[in-house]
Motif scaffolding. Structure first.
Motif, PDB file in Angstrom:
ATOM      1  N   PRO A 172       0.638  -1.165  -0.167  1.00  0.00           N
ATOM      2  CA  PRO A 172       0.039   0.538   0.003  1.00  0.00           C
ATOM      3  C   PRO A 172       0.968   1.487   0.171  1.00  0.00           C
ATOM      4  N   PHE A 226       2.107   3.588  -3.310  1.00  0.00           N
ATOM      5  CA  PHE A 226       0.954   4.379  -4.416  1.00  0.00           C
ATOM      6  C   PHE A 226       1.049   5.407  -4.977  1.00  0.00           C
ATOM      7  N   GLU A 227       1.926   6.285  -4.053  1.00  0.00           N
ATOM      8  CA  GLU A 227       2.027   7.575  -4.403  1.00  0.00           C
ATOM      9  C   GLU A 227       3.234   7.584  -5.336  1.00  0.00           C
ATOM     10  N   GLY A 255      -5.189   4.713  -4.917  1.00  0.00           N
ATOM     11  CA  GLY A 255      -4.893   5.350  -3.593  1.00  0.00           C
ATOM     12  C   GLY A 255      -5.818   4.055  -2.101  1.00  0.00           C
ATOM     13  N   TYR A 283     -10.139   1.437   4.095  1.00  0.00           N
ATOM     14  CA  TYR A 283      -9.439   1.281   3.111  1.00  0.00           C
ATOM     15  C   TYR A 283      -9.706  -0.018   2.695  1.00  0.00           C
ATOM     16  N   ARG A 329      -2.554  -5.313  -0.215  1.00  0.00           N
ATOM     17  CA  ARG A 329      -3.963  -5.003  -1.397  1.00  0.00           C
ATOM     18  C   ARG A 329      -4.626  -5.102  -1.660  1.00  0.00           C
ATOM     19  N   ALA A 344      -1.688   3.521   1.965  1.00  0.00           N
ATOM     20  CA  ALA A 344      -1.478   4.006   1.077  1.00  0.00           C
ATOM     21  C   ALA A 344      -1.403   5.857   2.020  1.00  0.00           C
ATOM     22  N   SER A 345      -1.233   6.877   1.014  1.00  0.00           N
ATOM     23  CA  SER A 345      -1.131   8.135   1.864  1.00  0.00           C
ATOM     24  C   SER A 345      -1.927   8.774   2.289  1.00  0.00           C
TER      25      SER A 345
END
Length: 771
Positions: free
Chosen positions: A293, A296-297, A328, A414, A421, A578-579
């Motif tokens: 995760p 992501f960026e 994301g 999420y 993921r 993720a972010s």
């Protein structure tokens, strides 16, 4: 020229590769090649190598050929299957001669001319009134700067690409050229494509005729390529696209005992799908870029970004899982309002609860994805919650009360599972793959549905291993398009369904045009209209307590060693999320009497900064404000002359009240900054007010990539699909993806879309007349 990268060696369990190299003999020169003919464009790609070394280095050259109709203005290939850091070769006809070029690129830009290969055009090359053929010897062509290909490989996946748009200056090998109009991959056992030294040397010197080869196979001398002789097996359902709509629909159909073929134009993604693209620090594990995760960026900064569809001009995922493998993963369970008639849904869709419950049971959400149950890098949440508390917001667990979306905030939720993921790939796809009546086939690009008036008989693909690339349906079978808002719309255009201006672009294409049905069978529907996407604006701040995590700059190549080690050990820590860290919503009554909702997403770091202030980059964080439910602005998407999918009319802030509402929302966000000591807004800074900031904001960067509505559900004359998601004017063609959603939900739409797929599958199975 953009060639897509290979993710892994294929095939793998439950998945088939659509094309495989076969042996053939060119009757004009007697050379035995191994290669394919791309059925979509009738282009043949062939190669033959000298014998493998019994000791020492393997050969560094090969003989190749391309045979193409004149409609192919230029053709290219990469034997490594990658554009990035790979030797790229392209050719085209000019004044009766073949012009060729060798190129190399380190990022997805026009590749530079690359010196090193020695290429000799052989005598049987030609250009006639219908075709061109380039036969060539390529020396010093198996290795290049930063890479190589193995002529002894038992399993390789080369890439090809083709364009119907001519290069800028056909006489110049260094000319500029636009991106290809199509591409593909195929399986090639390079180890089999070798002949004896004497035979190879004869051919390499321009000689003709056969001779003893190092393998014993049957060849043909009547055509320039071995035509596929296999007829594809028919299926009850052919589902096009393995995004969330396609995977969930295919799983539920196969669960009901139907035979289902799921076709995906891209390749694998996560480790359990066969993906292998991973950071160096994860080598030795089954964890890919798509599993972790925290990477992501890096989806938007990696030069080797093979996962994006290269023939769609906005971000669209071309791989197993579609957008859910690269986004994301913000996962909001839909509200009752999301499926209301006031939001454009037919009355029959408003009772979504049982389908949302089915989704939740298969795929629960989490706002603490780290396997140790802890939250990491939460400084941004703390600062933004202080800002919102001062404005009357309340803190909730967002998915516990999906209908609460006014003056609320909570930790980002999420669909990650066990620190990795999750999504439909980790759940619905796995149960589908366990069934004998389900097949997932990758690297298979569906070009159009094949129809006789209103009856769909199957789909035409780029698969060269079956006759005509055609996959048929069983009697009463059905095709379901789940290729996304852009992909499904384009398939409809190429099938003679949609506005006449779009179908005429297809008709003008020398390759796609002949596949259209007669104009008397064209179906005029508003495909591509009614498109909506969240307009979004970024506000960038600093605060002394923030850890920007180096703006996520090195998470793929060189994350903090302790964080990488923690994640590898237990899928916990910063890399398990993720972010985004916090989300909030607020309702705004517009001057036109319509209520619009604003969503905010807060994350450490910033995509871009424009400021006159000195600032500390380690303390940056971003609040992205989106307008969602209630917006009136709509746009249009379509195709261009190259049949690439493009926005034709931007959908952002077309309506003046949409714009004024977003401005008000942004002003409200920043109005409470004085209550958070140390919080400084650096984009925009004190030289620009919010109104000017929005007025001057680059529209192209307002794209949230939440496209809905291009194949809108509704009533005949106003919509593309009916209440059962069947395309109007057809008997057995359906669409199940974000394109049927009539209006934006409160939040990021992928959770709602999965509920849509659950309900659509049930409606399709209940519809009479099916298999």
């Amino acid at each position: 020229m953009l060639l897509r990268s290979l993710l892994g060696v294929l095939p793998f369990a439950g998945v088939a590769l659509s094309q495989a190299a076969m042996q053939y003999t060119d009757p004009d020169n007697g050379i035995t090649f191994w290669g394919i003919t791309d059925s979509a464009h009738s282009v043949t790609y062939g190669y033959v190598f000298p014998p493998l070394a019994t000791s020492g280095a393997n050969p560094t050259e090969y003989i190749g050929e391309i045979v193409a109709p004149l409609a192919s203005q230029w053709v290219g290939f990469s034997l490594s299957g990658s554009m990035i850091k790979s030797l790229l070769i392209a050719a085209w006809p000019n004044n009766g001669k073949i012009v060729f070029t060798t190129r190399y690129a380190t990022t997805n830009v026009l590749p530079d001319v690359y010196n090193g290969p020695i290429i000799t055009t052989l005598p049987s090359s030609m250009v006639n009134s219908t075709h061109w053929k380039w036969v060539f010897r390529c020396q010093n062509c198996t290795s290049w700067e930063g890479g190589s290909m193995d002529p002894g490989a038992a399993a390789a996946t080369p890439a090809w690409c083709q364009s119907t748009i001519a290069v800028d200056n056909p006489a110049d090998p260094a000319t500029s050229m636009v991106q290809h109009t199509d591409f593909g991959f195929y399986f090639f056992a390079f180890a089999s494509a070798h002949v004896s030294a004497s035979v190879y040397n004869n051919w390499a010197a321009g000689g003709t005729g056969g001779g003893s080869t190092t393998t014993t196979t049957t060849t043909t001398t009547t055509t320039t390529s071995t035509a596929p002789t296999a007829t594809a097996s028919p299926y009850d359902y052919i589902v096009v696209g393995s995004g969330p709509g396609g995977i969930i629909t295919a799983d539920r159909l196969s669960q009901a005992g139907k035979s289902v073929l799921l076709l995906e134009r891209g390749g694998p993604s996560t480790g359990e799908t066969g993906g292998t693209y991973q950071p160096n620090w994860a080598k030795g594990t089954n964890l890919t870029k798509f599993d972790v995760p925290g990477l992501f960026e890096s989806m938007f900064t990696d030069a080797n970004d093979f996962w994006w569809c290269k023939d769609i001009t906005v971000f669209a995922g071309c791989l197993v899982g579609g957008g859910t493998s690269v986004n994301g993963a913000l996962y909001w369970l839909p509200s009752d309002s999301d499926f209301s008639t006031s939001n454009g849904w037919p009355q029959a869709w408003t009772n979504h609860a049982q389908y949302t419950a089915a989704l939740k049971a298969r795929l629960p959400s989490t706002d603490h994805p780290s396997t140790d149950g802890k939250r990491y890098l939460e400084e941004t949440s703390v600062v933004v919650s202080k800002l919102l508390n001062n404005q009357g917001y309340r803190n909730i667990t967002i998915n516990d009360t999906p209908d609460s979306k006014d003056h609320v905030y909570g930790y980002s939720a999420y669909d990650f599972i066990a620190g990795k993921r999750g999504g439909p790939v980790a759940t619905y796809l796995q149960t589908a793959k366990a069934r004998k009546n389900f097949k997932l086939q990758i690297y298979t690009n569906v070009l159009n549905v094949v129809r006789n008036g209103s009856q769909i008989t199957g789909v035409k693909t780029n698969d060269t291993t079956v006759v005509g690339g055609f996959y048929p349906l069983n009697p009463n079978g059905r095709v379901i398009l789940s290729a996304g808002s852009y992909g499904s719309a384009r398939i409809l255009f190429r099938s003679g369904i949609g506005p006449t201006d779009m179908i005429n672009l297809v008709k003008s294409d020398p390759v796609a045009g002949p596949n259209l049905p007669p104009s008397s069978q064209w179906i005029n529907l508003p495909v591509g209209y009614n498109v909506s996407d969240n307009p979004s604006i970024n506000l960038v701040f600093t605060h002394p307590s923030i850890n920007s995590y180096d703006n996520w700059a090195n998470v793929f190549t060189n994350p903090p060693a302790a964080d990488a080690a923690q994640y590898l050990a237990s899928q916990s820590g910063i890399m398990a999320q993720a972010s985004p860290r916090l989300n909030f919503w607020r309702a705004y009554g517009g001057s036109d009497g319509v209520t619009r909702w604003l969503q905010g997403t807060a994350r450490p770091g910033a995509a871009s900064v424009t400021t006159s202030y000195p600032y500390n980059a380690t303390q940056m964080f971003t609040i992205t404000a989106y307008l969602s439910t209630g917006i009136k602005s709509r746009g249009r998407l379509g195709i261009n002359a190259g049949l690439n999918a493009v926005p034709l009319v931007n959908p952002w802030l077309v309506d003046p009240v949409d714009k004024s509402t977003l401005i008000t929302g942004l002003q409200d966000i920043v109005s409470g900054m004085s209550a958070v000591p140390g919080m400084v807004m650096i984009t925009p800074d004190n030289t620009t007010n919010i109104v000017d900031y929005v007025n001057n904001y680059d529209p192209s960067t307002m794209n949230s990539n939440h496209w809905v509505g291009s194949n809108i559900i509704g009533t005949a004359g106003k919509a593309v699909v009916d209440v059962n998601t069947k395309v109007f004017g057809t008997n057995n063609l359906f669409v199940v993806d974000a394109s049927i959603i009539p209006a934006l939900p409160y939040g990021n739409p992928h959770g709602m879309l999965m509920s849509v797929a659950e309900q659509a599958a049930a409606k399709i199975l209940a519809l009479s007349g099916g298999p």
